[in-house]
Motif scaffolding. Structure first.
Motif, PDB file in Angstrom:
ATOM      1  N   ALA A  20      38.306   8.174  24.993  1.00  0.00           N
ATOM      2  CA  ALA A  20      38.369   8.824  23.525  1.00  0.00           C
ATOM      3  C   ALA A  20      37.867   7.675  22.662  1.00  0.00           C
ATOM      4  O   ALA A  20      37.069   8.005  21.623  1.00  0.00           O
ATOM      5  CB  ALA A  20      39.847   9.079  23.033  1.00  0.00           C
ATOM      6  N   PHE A  26      37.622  13.298  20.614  1.00  0.00           N
ATOM      7  CA  PHE A  26      38.466  13.733  21.509  1.00  0.00           C
ATOM      8  C   PHE A  26      37.943  14.804  22.427  1.00  0.00           C
ATOM      9  O   PHE A  26      38.280  14.984  23.678  1.00  0.00           O
ATOM     10  CB  PHE A  26      39.907  14.152  20.986  1.00  0.00           C
ATOM     11  N   ALA A  38      43.248  19.324  23.686  1.00  0.00           N
ATOM     12  CA  ALA A  38      44.607  19.143  23.154  1.00  0.00           C
ATOM     13  C   ALA A  38      45.473  18.217  24.112  1.00  0.00           C
ATOM     14  O   ALA A  38      46.250  17.394  23.849  1.00  0.00           O
ATOM     15  CB  ALA A  38      45.226  20.469  23.269  1.00  0.00           C
ATOM     16  N   SER A  41      44.436  14.557  23.106  1.00  0.00           N
ATOM     17  CA  SER A  41      45.371  14.317  21.910  1.00  0.00           C
ATOM     18  C   SER A  41      46.819  14.142  22.331  1.00  0.00           C
ATOM     19  O   SER A  41      47.408  13.038  21.599  1.00  0.00           O
ATOM     20  CB  SER A  41      45.226  15.768  20.882  1.00  0.00           C
ATOM     21  N   ARG A  42      47.598  15.136  22.965  1.00  0.00           N
ATOM     22  CA  ARG A  42      48.778  14.660  23.296  1.00  0.00           C
ATOM     23  C   ARG A  42      48.972  13.284  24.232  1.00  0.00           C
ATOM     24  O   ARG A  42      50.021  12.660  23.988  1.00  0.00           O
ATOM     25  CB  ARG A  42      49.324  15.763  24.496  1.00  0.00           C
ATOM     26  N   SER A  45      48.701  10.650  21.595  1.00  0.00           N
ATOM     27  CA  SER A  45      49.904  10.637  20.663  1.00  0.00           C
ATOM     28  C   SER A  45      50.795   9.954  21.224  1.00  0.00           C
ATOM     29  O   SER A  45      51.779   9.325  20.806  1.00  0.00           O
ATOM     30  CB  SER A  45      50.068  11.963  20.169  1.00  0.00           C
ATOM     31  N   ARG A  58      42.503   9.823  12.586  1.00  0.00           N
ATOM     32  CA  ARG A  58      41.754  11.223  12.800  1.00  0.00           C
ATOM     33  C   ARG A  58      41.062  11.579  11.673  1.00  0.00           C
ATOM     34  O   ARG A  58      41.405  11.491  10.528  1.00  0.00           O
ATOM     35  CB  ARG A  58      43.044  12.167  13.001  1.00  0.00           C
ATOM     36  N   ALA A  63      37.175  10.803  15.409  1.00  0.00           N
ATOM     37  CA  ALA A  63      38.676   9.615  15.470  1.00  0.00           C
ATOM     38  C   ALA A  63      37.819   8.445  15.596  1.00  0.00           C
ATOM     39  O   ALA A  63      37.070   8.146  16.361  1.00  0.00           O
ATOM     40  CB  ALA A  63      39.397  10.098  16.475  1.00  0.00           C
TER      41      ALA A  63
END
Length: 320
Positions: A20, A26, A38, A41-42, A45, A58, A63
């Motif tokens: 990333a 992403f 997704a 991103s998870r 995070s 973001r 990003a």
């Protein structure tokens, strides 16, 4: 190592974060990792929650790394590069072949390196030379290669550099074209300019022919998408091209190409081999780099002797 394991949710989070950060997006990282945006991103995070710090800012278009994110990315990139080199060395020991990867232009590969491959193989019989080919301008960071040829205007803290020569530009053609089209430029014959449409030197003909009958000569232009084809067209007698000396030195040395004028232009940039500081330097890479530089400088010294009116020795500053 136990402390590192406790501070990370999983090693996979490092791979995801590195992709990333390198991609700056992403979605692009997801494509590379063959997962969904997704999922990227998870994972990021989860890593941020685990470290209790924001690694990315973001934005709508992607990003960007925060300060802590940059610190982590630099460390991970160095680590991954070291692992990659270790794996390569293990493979080299198994096969007896050492792999060296160059990031160079299609023009340099076609018109300087390929004519030298027999000599290279005699000098480095156990080296597997691989190329990352650049069609556009030789600029930007060097990532997944051992060394890259770049035109550099200032030192870059991301890279270590080995100097080759100044950026030197010479008008070139084959001998027949020079004899038939350039010897009497005051007549009605056309001069065909061979160019790359992305060429920064769009008015380059005036650089070399101003004051030499250019006003009374009509210039026609043929544009090609790849500089390697520009040089090939000059070799075939299709016109006059702008010759980067680091690309056309071999053909000038062998007289397959000749200077189409006596004007030489230099820029503020230097032609250099650059290497990412994150990538460990292997002795074979240094040996290959030094061989190419020595051969290029020898070419320039021969061209200087053939065409002293160009004064290349003075321009290069005794490094030819």
């Amino acid at each position: 190592m136990d402390k590192l394991r406790r501070r990370l949710p999983s090693m996979n989070s490092l791979f995801t974060f590195e992709a990333a950060a390198r991609c700056g997006n992403f979605s692009k990282a997801a494509e590379e990792l063959n997962v969904t945006p997704a999922a990227v991103s998870r994972m990021v995070s989860r890593l941020e929650e685990h470290l209790d710090v924001a690694l990315f800012a973001r934005q709508a278009g992607g990003a960007t790394l925060t300060g802590p994110g940059r610190i982590l990315f630099d460390a991970i990139a160095r680590g991954f590069s070291g692992i990659e080199n270790a794996l390569r060395e293990i493979e080299d020991h198994k096969t007896g072949i050492e792999t060296v990867t160059l990031s160079v232009s299609t023009g340099f590969t076609t018109h300087w390196m390929m004519p030298r491959m027999a000599d290279f193989k005699r000098t480095f019989p156990t080296v597997d030379l691989r190329f990352q080919l650049v069609m556009g301008e030789l600029a930007g960071e060097v990532h997944d290669v051992d060394i890259g040829m770049r035109f550099v205007s200032a030192p870059d803290p991301r890279h270590e550099a080995a100097d080759i020569m100044p950026e030197i530009l010479i008008p070139i053609s084959n001998a027949d074209y020079r004899e038939n089209h350039l010897r009497h430029r005051g007549d009605s014959r056309d001069i065909d300019m061979l160019a790359d449409p992305d060429d920064r030197h769009t008015a380059w003909s005036s650089l070399f022919f101003a004051g030499e009958g250019a006003d009374s000569t009509r210039f026609d232009s043929m544009n090609f998408l790849d500089y390697a084809i520009v040089v090939q067209a000059a070799l075939l007698g299709q016109g006059v091209a702008l010759g980067w000396l680091n690309v056309v030195a071999h053909w000038l040395r062998t007289r397959a190409l000749v200077p189409a004028g006596t004007r030489v232009t230099t820029t503020q940039r230097r032609c250099q081999f650059v290497r990412s500081r994150r990538k460990p330097l292997r002795p074979i890479v240094t040996a290959v780099q030094d061989w190419i530089i020595a051969e290029l400088r020898h070419d320039v010294s021969v061209v200087d002797a053939l065409y002293p009116e160009l004064e290349l020795g003075n321009i290069v500053g005794g490094k030819a």
